[in-house]
Motif scaffolding. Sequence first.
Motif, PDB file in Angstrom:
ATOM      1  N   ARG A  54      -9.085  -1.820  -8.578  1.00 57.69           N
ATOM      2  CA  ARG A  54      -8.770  -0.331  -8.665  1.00 57.69           C
ATOM      3  C   ARG A  54      -9.856   0.461  -9.369  1.00 57.69           C
TER       4      ARG A  54
ATOM      5  N   ARG B 187      -7.264  -4.171  -2.017  1.00 58.45           N
ATOM      6  CA  ARG B 187      -5.838  -4.950  -2.329  1.00 58.45           C
ATOM      7  C   ARG B 187      -5.685  -6.713  -1.611  1.00 58.45           C
TER       8      ARG B 187
ATOM      9  N   ASP C  29      -4.287   4.658  -0.704  1.00 55.73           N
ATOM     10  CA  ASP C  29      -3.558   5.302  -1.899  1.00 55.73           C
ATOM     11  C   ASP C  29      -5.029   4.836  -3.113  1.00 55.73           C
ATOM     12  N   LYS C  30      -6.058   4.761  -2.587  1.00 56.47           N
ATOM     13  CA  LYS C  30      -7.391   4.619  -3.387  1.00 56.47           C
ATOM     14  C   LYS C  30      -7.154   3.163  -3.566  1.00 56.47           C
ATOM     15  N   THR C  31      -6.948   1.728  -3.383  1.00 55.98           N
ATOM     16  CA  THR C  31      -6.785   0.484  -3.804  1.00 55.98           C
ATOM     17  C   THR C  31      -7.438   0.233  -2.865  1.00 55.98           C
TER      18      THR C  31
ATOM     19  N   HIS D  34     -11.750   3.080  -6.957  1.00 58.39           N
ATOM     20  CA  HIS D  34     -11.841   4.166  -6.403  1.00 58.39           C
ATOM     21  C   HIS D  34     -11.275   5.308  -6.625  1.00 58.39           C
ATOM     22  N   THR D  35     -11.087   6.928  -6.758  1.00 56.27           N
ATOM     23  CA  THR D  35     -10.800   7.749  -7.172  1.00 56.27           C
ATOM     24  C   THR D  35      -9.830   8.159  -5.775  1.00 56.27           C
TER      25      THR D  35
ATOM     26  N   HIS E 211       0.876  -1.177  -0.185  1.00 52.32           N
ATOM     27  CA  HIS E 211      -0.174   0.341  -0.308  1.00 52.32           C
ATOM     28  C   HIS E 211       0.612   1.310   0.053  1.00 52.32           C
TER      29      HIS E 211
ATOM     30  N   ILE F 186      -5.001  -6.720  -7.253  1.00 52.81           N
ATOM     31  CA  ILE F 186      -5.108  -4.807  -6.402  1.00 52.81           C
ATOM     32  C   ILE F 186      -6.020  -3.779  -7.028  1.00 52.81           C
TER      33      ILE F 186
END
Length: 327
Positions: free
Chosen positions: A161, A147, A143-145, A163-164, A121, A159
């Motif tokens: 992805r 995992r 970090d918007k991720t 989200h902003t 992260h 991962i």
Amino acid sequence: MLKKITQYLLSTLAVVSLATPAFSQATLRARLAHVFHHSDVGREAAFSPDSQILATSSADRMVKLWRLSDDRLLRTLLHPEGVTSVAFSNDGQWLVSGSYDHNVRIWRVSDGALVRTLTGHEGVVWSVAFSPDGQRIVSGGEDKTVRVWRSADGALLKILRGHTLNVWHVAFSPDGSLIASGSFDKTIKIWRSDSGSLVRTLSGSKEAVVSLDFSPNGQTLASGGDDSSIRIWRVRDGALLRTIETPNHVYSVAFSGDGQWLASGGRERGALGTLWKQIAGPSSTPDPTVRLWRVRDGKLLQELAGHADEVMSVTFSRDGKWLASSS
């Protein structure tokens, strides 16, 4: 100043089935049973599957494991920086934690040994959870991720992805097939846990989505956030079933083990926003109240006082006897 992890003993005055007409008379009452302390803001609390141990996390860099039968502190798990989230595996043997130091850690409950540190992260890890079978861990962070990790060896599996902004909360569905994530971008995303594919995005929240919890049967998902509302969604199609307006911004929501009740905790409207609160520290207008709601109709059943600051986390024990809240 000591911060409190407050625990309430629950007693159901009417023990009935959801299918019976008598359920309309069912209610829930709570009384204060235990108080546990950290030296800084309490973050998240989690019960062991057998409801015998309470894990508490805090900005004081510690996870503490408490035995509920006698309030004994069994062990303290030290972290380099503050701890944001904790969760037990379903067999009770392992504990996972997330931290301000960007890492996820796996601990052995029996002796408190650090088994593994999961790195990757690129910011604070705000939320962690075990899959029901204990084979995977999901984490979400700054970090918007989202995992997904293999718990046996710490391998990063996926991962997710999309989200902003910050991912505040992640949760596995009870059958482990889905992952839900809530974000500062005001959305909830539902993912397939095996493939990592996005199933749907739930929109409608007016501010950050800070907390999520699947109902025990996996059919509904509760969300809470900065728009002072609790929303209950139908998982299979994403339909919004109910919106419960609350007096406060909602930091945490949790279903009871039978799915009949919902607990919430948070902070008063007008207090510092969630993101700024993490940076600047406690606000000047806390809401030190835990609220208990009836899921069927959204009725407020009880308000539990006792905290001096905003309530960061609420969680029910699996045996239905306890509700823990942290502040």
